[in-house]
Write a protein that holds these residues in place. Sequence first.
Motif, mmCIF file in Angstrom:
data_model
loop_
_atom_site.group_PDB
_atom_site.id
_atom_site.type_symbol
_atom_site.label_atom_id
_atom_site.label_comp_id
_atom_site.label_asym_id
_atom_site.label_seq_id
_atom_site.Cartn_x
_atom_site.Cartn_y
_atom_site.Cartn_z
ATOM 1 N N ASP A 101 0.813 -1.220 0.000
ATOM 2 C CA ASP A 101 0.000 0.000 0.000
ATOM 3 C C ASP A 101 0.848 1.272 0.000
ATOM 4 O O ASP A 101 0.570 2.203 -0.770
ATOM 5 N N PRO A 102 1.886 1.381 0.853
ATOM 6 C CA PRO A 102 2.722 2.589 0.794
ATOM 7 C C PRO A 102 3.369 2.798 -0.578
ATOM 8 O O PRO A 102 3.472 3.930 -1.055
ATOM 9 N N ILE A 103 3.788 1.711 -1.216
ATOM 10 C CA ILE A 103 4.418 1.840 -2.530
ATOM 11 C C ILE A 103 3.419 2.342 -3.568
ATOM 12 O O ILE A 103 3.778 3.054 -4.512
ATOM 13 N N SER A 104 2.160 2.011 -3.384
ATOM 14 C CA SER A 104 1.137 2.432 -4.355
ATOM 15 C C SER A 104 0.927 3.943 -4.355
ATOM 16 O O SER A 104 0.254 4.478 -5.242
ATOM 17 N N ASN A 105 1.502 4.649 -3.376
ATOM 18 C CA ASN A 105 1.387 6.111 -3.346
ATOM 19 C C ASN A 105 2.319 6.780 -4.352
ATOM 20 O O ASN A 105 2.233 7.993 -4.573
ATOM 21 N N LEU A 106 3.225 6.003 -4.941
ATOM 22 C CA LEU A 106 4.096 6.560 -5.975
ATOM 23 C C LEU A 106 3.256 6.948 -7.192
ATOM 24 O O LEU A 106 2.485 6.140 -7.711
ATOM 25 N N THR A 107 3.417 8.163 -7.639
ATOM 26 C CA THR A 107 2.597 8.636 -8.760
ATOM 27 C C THR A 107 3.230 8.341 -10.113
ATOM 28 O O THR A 107 2.537 8.325 -11.126
ATOM 29 N N CYS A 143 2.285 -14.642 -1.550
ATOM 30 C CA CYS A 143 2.989 -13.431 -1.987
ATOM 31 C C CYS A 143 2.616 -13.072 -3.424
ATOM 32 O O CYS A 143 2.380 -11.894 -3.738
ATOM 33 N N ASP A 144 2.564 -14.063 -4.294
ATOM 34 C CA ASP A 144 2.224 -13.811 -5.699
ATOM 35 C C ASP A 144 0.845 -13.169 -5.826
ATOM 36 O O ASP A 144 0.657 -12.202 -6.578
ATOM 37 N N THR A 145 -0.118 -13.712 -5.096
ATOM 38 C CA THR A 145 -1.488 -13.191 -5.171
ATOM 39 C C THR A 145 -1.552 -11.752 -4.682
ATOM 40 O O THR A 145 -2.183 -10.892 -5.314
ATOM 41 N N ALA A 146 -0.875 -11.477 -3.560
ATOM 42 C CA ALA A 146 -0.901 -10.121 -3.005
ATOM 43 C C ALA A 146 -0.235 -9.122 -3.950
ATOM 44 O O ALA A 146 -0.723 -7.998 -4.135
ATOM 45 N N ILE A 147 0.868 -9.526 -4.572
ATOM 46 C CA ILE A 147 1.604 -8.613 -5.455
ATOM 47 C C ILE A 147 0.802 -8.294 -6.714
ATOM 48 O O ILE A 147 0.674 -7.130 -7.105
ATOM 49 N N ILE A 148 0.239 -9.305 -7.355
ATOM 50 C CA ILE A 148 -0.502 -9.037 -8.592
ATOM 51 C C ILE A 148 -1.793 -8.280 -8.297
ATOM 52 O O ILE A 148 -2.241 -7.446 -9.098
ATOM 53 N N ASP A 149 -2.403 -8.521 -7.135
ATOM 54 C CA ASP A 149 -3.602 -7.760 -6.757
ATOM 55 C C ASP A 149 -3.257 -6.290 -6.535
ATOM 56 O O ASP A 149 -4.023 -5.395 -6.913
ATOM 57 N N ILE A 151 -0.781 -4.610 -7.930
ATOM 58 C CA ILE A 151 -0.511 -4.003 -9.240
ATOM 59 C C ILE A 151 -1.815 -3.756 -9.991
ATOM 60 O O ILE A 151 -1.988 -2.721 -10.655
ATOM 61 N N ALA A 152 -2.745 -4.693 -9.879
ATOM 62 C CA ALA A 152 -4.043 -4.531 -10.540
ATOM 63 C C ALA A 152 -4.771 -3.299 -10.003
ATOM 64 O O ALA A 152 -5.386 -2.542 -10.769
ATOM 65 N N ARG A 153 -4.696 -3.085 -8.697
ATOM 66 C CA ARG A 153 -5.331 -1.890 -8.119
ATOM 67 C C ARG A 153 -4.640 -0.625 -8.618
ATOM 68 O O ARG A 153 -5.297 0.376 -8.922
ATOM 69 N N TYR A 154 -3.317 -0.673 -8.694
ATOM 70 C CA TYR A 154 -2.565 0.503 -9.152
ATOM 71 C C TYR A 154 -2.919 0.838 -10.599
ATOM 72 O O TYR A 154 -3.008 2.014 -10.975
ATOM 73 N N LEU A 155 -3.129 -0.191 -11.404
ATOM 74 C CA LEU A 155 -3.465 0.012 -12.818
ATOM 75 C C LEU A 155 -4.966 0.193 -13.042
ATOM 76 O O LEU A 155 -5.420 0.228 -14.192
ATOM 77 N N GLY A 170 -3.683 -9.465 -19.424
ATOM 78 C CA GLY A 170 -2.774 -8.377 -19.066
ATOM 79 C C GLY A 170 -1.939 -8.718 -17.847
ATOM 80 O O GLY A 170 -0.727 -8.472 -17.816
ATOM 81 N N ALA A 171 -2.588 -9.296 -16.843
ATOM 82 C CA ALA A 171 -1.863 -9.694 -15.635
ATOM 83 C C ALA A 171 -0.857 -10.792 -15.953
ATOM 84 O O ALA A 171 0.265 -10.804 -15.426
ATOM 85 N N PHE A 172 -1.248 -11.701 -16.836
ATOM 86 C CA PHE A 172 -0.338 -12.781 -17.229
ATOM 87 C C PHE A 172 0.900 -12.221 -17.925
ATOM 88 O O PHE A 172 2.022 -12.667 -17.691
ATOM 89 N N GLN A 173 0.692 -11.211 -18.768
ATOM 90 C CA GLN A 173 1.827 -10.629 -19.483
ATOM 91 C C GLN A 173 2.764 -9.905 -18.525
ATOM 92 O O GLN A 173 3.981 -9.915 -18.712
ATOM 93 N N LEU A 174 2.220 -9.277 -17.491
ATOM 94 C CA LEU A 174 3.072 -8.640 -16.494
ATOM 95 C C LEU A 174 4.000 -9.656 -15.835
ATOM 96 O O LEU A 174 5.129 -9.338 -15.461
ATOM 97 N N ARG A 175 3.523 -10.882 -15.707
ATOM 98 C CA ARG A 175 4.282 -11.925 -15.043
ATOM 99 C C ARG A 175 5.309 -12.593 -15.960
ATOM 100 O O ARG A 175 6.149 -13.352 -15.489
ATOM 101 N N LEU A 176 5.224 -12.328 -17.260
ATOM 102 C CA LEU A 176 6.192 -12.921 -18.178
ATOM 103 C C LEU A 176 7.544 -12.234 -18.046
ATOM 104 O O LEU A 176 7.643 -11.083 -17.608
ATOM 105 N N GLY A 177 8.593 -12.941 -18.454
ATOM 106 C CA GLY A 177 9.918 -12.348 -18.456
ATOM 107 C C GLY A 177 10.029 -11.229 -19.465
ATOM 108 O O GLY A 177 9.235 -11.145 -20.416
ATOM 109 N N ILE A 178 10.999 -10.376 -19.269
ATOM 110 C CA ILE A 178 11.170 -9.233 -20.170
ATOM 111 C C ILE A 178 11.461 -9.705 -21.593
ATOM 112 O O ILE A 178 10.973 -9.136 -22.569
#
Length: 262
Positions: A101-107, A143-149, A151-155, A170-178
């Motif tokens: 949550d604190p990290i989500s304050n980044l604009t 951890c995986d569920t919390a992190i992707i959730d 990011i989904a809220r941020y987006l 979209g969420a699946f693509q975020l999880r793919l390697g670069i």
Amino acid sequence: VDNTALVGPLCNVFAMYDRIRLVLKRLNLRLQPRECLLHVPTWAGLEHPPQALADVMERYPECPATYCPEGFSFLGLPLGTAKYSEAFLAKVAAKIVATLDPISNLTDGRIYMQVMLQCVNLRPHYYIRNLPPWLSTPFAEACDTAIIDAIARYLCFPDGWRAHPHYRRGAFQLRLGIKQGGAGLTPGIMCIHSSFFASTSASLLSCGQTSLRDHIDRNLLGVNDPSSSRHSILRGFHLCRETLATHGARKEEDVAPHAPPP
């Protein structure tokens, strides 16, 4: 000297402990009694507190040790009973989730993704690499569920986004390697077997190439031995090897070399 572990029969452990204490004394160094911890695995079949421990500690009065029947943390990892280890990992997961949550304050979205990629998403991997799959799997999933959730809220994904194929892709693509066109937020659940297999392979190689090989109790560490601990490094190694092989992983030397260009 820091974070030294002695493993073996109680009499041998305390004998070596005393030798280390004497060597440190000659170097004008001393032990930290509060960090001298002792755990006896349940599979050893000793009473708690074991009488054998009391006898050995009485024989070495200058070797302090706090008996931890449930376990303790070593190098940031849980070492002890299943209940202790699971509770330890639950606390770690809660700390990771608390940072979201604190990290989500980044604009700035770019900075946000870099923090998630380089800091948050990598934190579970240390535990995944060093703990057997039966322990790390539920931890990684949480951890995986919390992190992707997060990011989904941020987006600004809508509620119930998992039911929508567009957002799910979209969420699946975020999880793919670069290299695969994703954001590089590789989920921990995808790394469990390969990470533990790699770290265990390195440890076993070290044991085989040093004098440690002369002191390994192969019966207790054996994969199929009924007295083998569930924490057995070889049991986890065997499970990871079988899982990787089932999904098509191959050793490099088993792969036919590429034919030279014409």
